[in-house]
Motif scaffolding. Sequence first.
Motif, PDB file in Angstrom:
ATOM      1  N   PHE A  61       0.933  -1.303  -0.128  1.00 52.58           N
ATOM      2  CA  PHE A  61       0.069   0.119   0.035  1.00 52.58           C
ATOM      3  C   PHE A  61       0.749   1.068   0.037  1.00 52.58           C
ATOM      4  CE2 PHE A  61      -2.282   3.436   2.239  1.00 52.58           C
ATOM      5  CZ  PHE A  61      -3.479   3.194   1.651  1.00 52.58           C
ATOM      6  N   THR A  62       1.882   1.292   0.729  1.00 56.29           N
ATOM      7  CA  THR A  62       2.780   2.403   1.159  1.00 56.29           C
ATOM      8  C   THR A  62       3.610   2.646  -0.095  1.00 56.29           C
ATOM      9  OG1 THR A  62       2.916   2.028   3.394  1.00 56.29           O
ATOM     10  CG2 THR A  62       4.479   3.503   2.501  1.00 56.29           C
ATOM     11  N   VAL A  63       4.032   2.059  -0.933  1.00 56.48           N
ATOM     12  CA  VAL A  63       5.023   2.085  -2.040  1.00 56.48           C
ATOM     13  C   VAL A  63       4.220   2.621  -3.241  1.00 56.48           C
ATOM     14  CG1 VAL A  63       4.850  -0.295  -3.038  1.00 56.48           C
ATOM     15  CG2 VAL A  63       6.568   1.318  -3.388  1.00 56.48           C
ATOM     16  N   ASP A  87      -8.119   9.368  -0.817  1.00 56.27           N
ATOM     17  CA  ASP A  87      -8.773   7.804  -0.745  1.00 56.27           C
ATOM     18  C   ASP A  87      -7.703   7.089  -1.746  1.00 56.27           C
ATOM     19  OD1 ASP A  87     -10.840   5.974  -0.458  1.00 56.27           O
ATOM     20  OD2 ASP A  87     -11.380   6.076  -2.417  1.00 56.27           O
ATOM     21  N   LEU A  88      -7.587   5.694  -1.194  1.00 55.24           N
ATOM     22  CA  LEU A  88      -6.635   4.902  -1.881  1.00 55.24           C
ATOM     23  C   LEU A  88      -7.549   3.374  -1.791  1.00 55.24           C
ATOM     24  CD1 LEU A  88      -3.942   4.994  -3.141  1.00 55.24           C
ATOM     25  CD2 LEU A  88      -3.380   3.264  -1.706  1.00 55.24           C
ATOM     26  N   ARG A  89      -7.841   2.919  -2.788  1.00 57.86           N
ATOM     27  CA  ARG A  89      -8.064   1.454  -2.790  1.00 57.86           C
ATOM     28  C   ARG A  89      -7.080   0.576  -3.560  1.00 57.86           C
ATOM     29  NH1 ARG A  89     -12.051   4.768  -4.491  1.00 57.86           N
ATOM     30  NH2 ARG A  89     -11.867   4.073  -6.682  1.00 57.86           N
ATOM     31  N   ASP A 125      -9.223  17.838  -7.368  1.00 56.96           N
ATOM     32  CA  ASP A 125      -9.090  16.401  -7.097  1.00 56.96           C
ATOM     33  C   ASP A 125      -8.637  15.599  -8.510  1.00 56.96           C
ATOM     34  OD1 ASP A 125     -10.411  16.433  -4.787  1.00 56.96           O
ATOM     35  OD2 ASP A 125     -12.140  15.589  -5.334  1.00 56.96           O
ATOM     36  N   PHE A 126      -7.705  14.535  -8.312  1.00 54.42           N
ATOM     37  CA  PHE A 126      -7.254  13.808  -9.554  1.00 54.42           C
ATOM     38  C   PHE A 126      -7.174  12.351  -9.064  1.00 54.42           C
ATOM     39  CE2 PHE A 126      -3.424  15.543  -7.524  1.00 54.42           C
ATOM     40  CZ  PHE A 126      -2.517  14.621  -7.735  1.00 54.42           C
ATOM     41  N   THR A 127      -7.192  11.529  -9.905  1.00 56.06           N
ATOM     42  CA  THR A 127      -6.922  10.040  -9.803  1.00 56.06           C
ATOM     43  C   THR A 127      -5.653   9.423 -10.296  1.00 56.06           C
ATOM     44  OG1 THR A 127      -9.377   9.818  -9.787  1.00 56.06           O
ATOM     45  CG2 THR A 127      -8.129   7.909 -10.278  1.00 56.06           C
ATOM     46  N   LEU A 128      -5.065   8.756  -9.711  1.00 56.50           N
ATOM     47  CA  LEU A 128      -4.004   8.002  -9.865  1.00 56.50           C
ATOM     48  C   LEU A 128      -4.141   6.409  -9.817  1.00 56.50           C
ATOM     49  CD1 LEU A 128      -0.899   9.873  -8.276  1.00 56.50           C
ATOM     50  CD2 LEU A 128      -1.630  10.222 -10.613  1.00 56.50           C
ATOM     51  N   VAL A 129      -3.770   5.856 -11.106  1.00 55.86           N
ATOM     52  CA  VAL A 129      -3.807   4.476 -10.989  1.00 55.86           C
ATOM     53  C   VAL A 129      -2.348   3.836 -11.054  1.00 55.86           C
ATOM     54  CG1 VAL A 129      -4.626   2.392 -12.375  1.00 55.86           C
ATOM     55  CG2 VAL A 129      -5.973   4.407 -12.297  1.00 55.86           C
ATOM     56  N   ALA A 130      -2.159   2.938 -10.099  1.00 55.86           N
ATOM     57  CA  ALA A 130      -0.814   2.390 -10.119  1.00 55.86           C
ATOM     58  C   ALA A 130      -0.939   0.998 -10.227  1.00 55.86           C
ATOM     59  CB  ALA A 130      -0.125   2.881  -8.693  1.00 55.86           C
ATOM     60  N   GLU A 131       0.533   0.388 -10.766  1.00 59.76           N
ATOM     61  CA  GLU A 131       0.712  -0.915 -10.759  1.00 59.76           C
ATOM     62  C   GLU A 131       1.729  -1.266  -9.936  1.00 59.76           C
ATOM     63  OE1 GLU A 131      -0.183  -3.461 -14.511  1.00 59.76           O
ATOM     64  OE2 GLU A 131       1.894  -2.743 -14.662  1.00 59.76           O
ATOM     65  N   ILE A 132       1.789  -2.380  -9.397  1.00 60.59           N
ATOM     66  CA  ILE A 132       2.693  -2.742  -8.266  1.00 60.59           C
ATOM     67  C   ILE A 132       3.308  -4.338  -8.915  1.00 60.59           C
ATOM     68  CG2 ILE A 132       3.828  -3.516  -6.098  1.00 60.59           C
ATOM     69  CD1 ILE A 132       1.115  -1.590  -4.990  1.00 60.59           C
ATOM     70  N   VAL A 133       4.716  -4.247  -9.508  1.00 67.37           N
ATOM     71  CA  VAL A 133       5.019  -5.619  -9.936  1.00 67.37           C
ATOM     72  C   VAL A 133       6.139  -6.071  -9.214  1.00 67.37           C
ATOM     73  CG1 VAL A 133       4.131  -4.946 -12.240  1.00 67.37           C
ATOM     74  CG2 VAL A 133       6.536  -4.362 -11.746  1.00 67.37           C
ATOM     75  N   ASP A 134       6.391  -7.533  -9.171  1.00 65.48           N
ATOM     76  CA  ASP A 134       7.571  -8.108  -8.451  1.00 65.48           C
ATOM     77  C   ASP A 134       8.778  -8.023  -9.479  1.00 65.48           C
ATOM     78  OD1 ASP A 134       7.107 -10.282 -10.217  1.00 65.48           O
ATOM     79  OD2 ASP A 134       6.357 -11.429  -8.805  1.00 65.48           O
ATOM     80  N   ALA A 135       9.618  -8.672  -8.963  1.00 61.26           N
ATOM     81  CA  ALA A 135      11.088  -8.497  -9.623  1.00 61.26           C
ATOM     82  C   ALA A 135      10.870  -9.454 -11.063  1.00 61.26           C
ATOM     83  CB  ALA A 135      12.017  -9.450  -8.890  1.00 61.26           C
ATOM     84  N   THR A 142      -2.765  -3.685  -7.551  1.00 62.31           N
ATOM     85  CA  THR A 142      -3.099  -2.377  -8.464  1.00 62.31           C
ATOM     86  C   THR A 142      -3.541  -1.645  -7.367  1.00 62.31           C
ATOM     87  OG1 THR A 142      -4.848  -3.198  -9.345  1.00 62.31           O
ATOM     88  CG2 THR A 142      -3.082  -3.298 -10.705  1.00 62.31           C
ATOM     89  N   THR A 143      -3.407  -0.129  -7.590  1.00 60.98           N
ATOM     90  CA  THR A 143      -4.517   0.925  -6.766  1.00 60.98           C
ATOM     91  C   THR A 143      -5.082   1.926  -7.615  1.00 60.98           C
ATOM     92  OG1 THR A 143      -2.441   2.135  -6.466  1.00 60.98           O
ATOM     93  CG2 THR A 143      -2.559   0.716  -4.806  1.00 60.98           C
TER      94      THR A 143
END
Length: 154
Positions: A61-63, A87-89, A125-135, A142-143
């Motif tokens: 969540f933090t990264v 807000d962050l999901r 307001d603005f929305t950011l979509v993030a992807e978290i991937v492993d090595a 995803t957030t």
Amino acid sequence: MTDTEMPDPLQMANLGIQHAIPVVHRMGVRFVEVRPGFAAAEVPFEDNGNHFGVMYAGVLFTVAEVLGGAIGITTFDSAKYFPLVKDLRINFRRPARSTVRASTSLAPEAVSAITAAADAHGKADFTLVAEIVDAEGTVVATTEGLYQLRTHGS
């Protein structure tokens, strides 16, 4: 560095974490790429595991969450604006057992619209979509975050 040289945005973002959010720095979160409209951060698996051998959910969540601050500082004039998270999901998809990388971006048109709205109303307001991937490049989470750009004094 001389008094007239400015630190690069990546260095500024990492110093920001170290001084403004020490707990995030202690996790080992570090920005690996920042530029207007884009931010990426990594965090190691070491010392961030949980009781069953995968990365602790709060670290994932933090990264992703800190990307909003980096986007805010590198994309918008920090003398005039500051970002905050509203807000962050997060959607956990796979267990992470390695260093992970989170990244997000904002299109130039979105940046212009956000800036115009903040100038007109003191905030936007603005929305950011993030992807978290492993090595290995596997998406582990995803957030979708709702952030707000505010003008100083609003």
